[in-house]
Design an enzyme around this catalytic site. Sequence first.
Site, PDB file in Angstrom:
ATOM      1  N   HIS A 166       0.697  -1.246  -0.070  1.00 54.05           N
ATOM      2  CA  HIS A 166       0.053   0.027  -0.102  1.00 54.05           C
ATOM      3  C   HIS A 166       0.905   1.270   0.168  1.00 54.05           C
ATOM      4  CE1 HIS A 166      -4.025  -1.719   0.705  1.00 54.05           C
ATOM      5  NE2 HIS A 166      -3.225  -2.895   0.928  1.00 54.05           N
ATOM      6  N   ASP A 376       3.439   9.759  -1.137  1.00 59.02           N
ATOM      7  CA  ASP A 376       2.316   9.054  -0.891  1.00 59.02           C
ATOM      8  C   ASP A 376       2.152   7.861  -1.809  1.00 59.02           C
ATOM      9  OD1 ASP A 376       0.111   8.469   0.766  1.00 59.02           O
ATOM     10  OD2 ASP A 376      -0.770  10.456   1.065  1.00 59.02           O
TER      11      ASP A 376
HETATM   12  P1  ADQ Z   1      -2.934   6.559   4.568  1.00 60.39           P
HETATM   13  O1  ADQ Z   1      -1.473   7.035   4.738  1.00 60.39           O
HETATM   14  O2  ADQ Z   1      -3.689   6.525   5.760  1.00 60.39           O
HETATM   15  O3  ADQ Z   1      -3.027   5.155   3.626  1.00 60.39           O
HETATM   16  P2  ADQ Z   1      -4.795   7.979   2.777  1.00 60.39           P
HETATM   17  O4  ADQ Z   1      -4.799   7.103   1.502  1.00 60.39           O
HETATM   18  O5  ADQ Z   1      -5.055   9.238   2.394  1.00 60.39           O
HETATM   19  O6  ADQ Z   1      -3.534   7.579   3.667  1.00 60.39           O
HETATM   20  O7  ADQ Z   1      -6.069   7.381   3.660  1.00 60.39           O
HETATM   21  C1  ADQ Z   1      -6.359   7.930   4.708  1.00 60.39           C
HETATM   22  C2  ADQ Z   1      -8.140   7.721   5.328  1.00 60.39           C
HETATM   23  O8  ADQ Z   1      -8.209   8.292   6.297  1.00 60.39           O
HETATM   24  C3  ADQ Z   1      -8.795   8.322   4.210  1.00 60.39           C
HETATM   25  O9  ADQ Z   1      -9.822   7.547   3.669  1.00 60.39           O
HETATM   26  C4  ADQ Z   1      -9.577   9.683   5.047  1.00 60.39           C
HETATM   27  O10 ADQ Z   1     -11.019   9.876   4.753  1.00 60.39           O
HETATM   28  C5  ADQ Z   1      -9.282   9.039   6.423  1.00 60.39           C
HETATM   29  N1  ADQ Z   1      -9.044  10.334   7.359  1.00 60.39           N
HETATM   30  C6  ADQ Z   1      -7.865  11.024   7.250  1.00 60.39           C
HETATM   31  N2  ADQ Z   1      -7.974  12.111   8.383  1.00 60.39           N
HETATM   32  C7  ADQ Z   1      -8.782  11.817   8.806  1.00 60.39           C
HETATM   33  C8  ADQ Z   1      -9.810  12.729   9.741  1.00 60.39           C
HETATM   34  N3  ADQ Z   1      -9.121  13.501  10.245  1.00 60.39           N
HETATM   35  N4  ADQ Z   1     -10.900  12.180  10.190  1.00 60.39           N
HETATM   36  C9  ADQ Z   1     -11.423  11.069   9.588  1.00 60.39           C
HETATM   37  N5  ADQ Z   1     -10.940  10.320   8.632  1.00 60.39           N
HETATM   38  C10 ADQ Z   1      -9.719  10.823   8.367  1.00 60.39           C
HETATM   39  C11 ADQ Z   1      -2.201   4.344   3.256  1.00 60.39           C
HETATM   40  C12 ADQ Z   1      -1.010   4.900   2.131  1.00 60.39           C
HETATM   41  C13 ADQ Z   1      -1.619   5.547   1.034  1.00 60.39           C
HETATM   42  C14 ADQ Z   1      -2.967   4.467   0.235  1.00 60.39           C
HETATM   43  C15 ADQ Z   1      -3.675   4.021   1.425  1.00 60.39           C
HETATM   44  C16 ADQ Z   1      -4.393   2.742   0.487  1.00 60.39           C
HETATM   45  O11 ADQ Z   1      -0.086   5.749   2.753  1.00 60.39           O
HETATM   46  O12 ADQ Z   1      -0.904   6.095   0.090  1.00 60.39           O
HETATM   47  O13 ADQ Z   1      -3.624   5.516  -0.297  1.00 60.39           O
HETATM   48  O14 ADQ Z   1      -2.880   3.435   2.417  1.00 60.39           O
HETATM   49  O15 ADQ Z   1      -3.718   2.062   0.076  1.00 60.39           O
END
Ligand code: ADQ
Length: 484
Positions: A166, A376
């Site tokens: 991921h 990312d």
């Molecule tokens: P993450 O680094 O966690 O994931 P991301 O893909 O942006 O990053 O997912 C974050 C999730 O958390 C999103 O669904 C978002 O809605 C939720 N979120 C973030 N801040 C929040 C808040 N304050 N309140 C509620 N919800 C919140 C890792 C990798 C990424 C990759 C994913 C999936 O780092 O690059 O996209 O896995 O493979």
Amino acid sequence: MADATVPTRRPLVVVANRLPVSQDDDGTWQPSAGGLVTAMRPVIEEVGGAWIGWDGGATGVPDRVEGFNADLHPLPLSRAQIQGFYYGFSNRTLWPLFHDLIRTPVIERRWWRSYQEVNRRFAEEAARIEVGGEAPLFWIQDYHLMLAPEMIRALHPASPIGFFLHIPFPPPELFARLPWRKELLRGLLASDAVGFHTARYCDNFRRSVSRVIPGAEVDGDEIVLPEGRRVRTGAHPISIDAGEFSELAVDPETERELADLREQFAGRHVFLGVDRLDYTKGIRHRLEAIELLLERNPALRERFAFVQIAVPSRDDVKEYRDLRTSVETEVGRINGRFTEPGGDVPVHYLYRGIPKPQLAAYYRLADVMCVTPLKDGMNLVAKEFVTCQDAGEGAGVLLLSEFTGAALEFGADAVACNPFDVEGMSFLMETCLELEHADRRDRVGRMSARVRENDVYRWVADELSLIEEGAAARTPEGSGTRGT
Ligand code: ADQ
């Protein structure tokens, strides 16, 4: 959902750091709200299966939960394992190394031993799984479990085994710094297929394999190992449940939240950041760019708000505690500098996770969504934003770092930025405000259509197909039967 075809008939066993369930305030367990769990539900519903994951310290995790057709296998870890395997090797060695050394990876032999020990625990749990007579398909998730494919293969020789990473896979010259590079690659190469978000990460992996594993060769998308076995690699960008987010965006609860927010921020351009509080997300750089933007444009100060919603993350790790301190210091400094007596602060900072309808309301409110990570793997926030904007017929602009996997999918429809160039980013923030409404609306429409086409169901289907194909090529006669 883009495609309801389930590409495997076998029971599916997911092996992931965490279980797909969470506990409500009243103590009841339910399937978690994340994209991976949502996407897995229809597949697991059809074929059944199991999910192995660390219990996260919770007690009383049930064997099954309503609405998720899989047996849960919670693994307890000791304090030493949590420190060594999770906070240590996974999050202080692999995480910074795989994110282009934004922080210096720490190399500790005892963490490596703990990582091996915990990967073995997961594999042994996998060996105990009984799902009828058919060989199950094992699908292992992410950097915490890179040794597990080889360990599971030893116990389940006939099963299809797949792995998905991921996070980014780093270029070979960075990966080479890891003393255990060969062991990790051997761990992954026991899979029938290894999946990544982008072609670049896939290529980095193949180049590392050909440098580190003697006799291994790359043949197109496949790796040919010295013993002749082929391992498929594939680029499948993860996504969201676009249908669910479109509905959420116009849900009555979201509309109520949005009405309140519109009142609160009336007359102001709203910039938004939504991230886990992680040093890869570029929050510090973003704040510095905002400071420059306000410094240059005194007239904007009255009509501007930046909302940063940061969900707490890994706060047992020093780098994350330090980051929190520096972000909060910066927020205080900017607000101290630009707030007028009797006026509102320019930066609104929420350090918490927020409920989905509120999140969707912020996405709809934003004029400019700042997704500016230094690195990312994909970034789902960008996809959630364009989907919610489109459902609400909004014309918000996506300011998107070129160092995210999502940038490849959105191309020129996002305003691409280099977050290391803080001043450049502050100018691009102005550009975002200058785009014509019709242009902004068209961009949102095109980006959201792309998310709808390539939603998370498509990702699951593509990944499972690749794993099945790889396994069929390996054991045409033996596939479908249990080998031990
Ligand atoms: P993450 O680094 O966690 O994931 P991301 O893909 O942006 O990053 O997912 C974050 C999730 O958390 C999103 O669904 C978002 O809605 C939720 N979120 C973030 N801040 C929040 C808040 N304050 N309140 C509620 N919800 C919140 C890792 C990798 C990424 C990759 C994913 C999936 O780092 O690059 O996209 O896995 O493979």
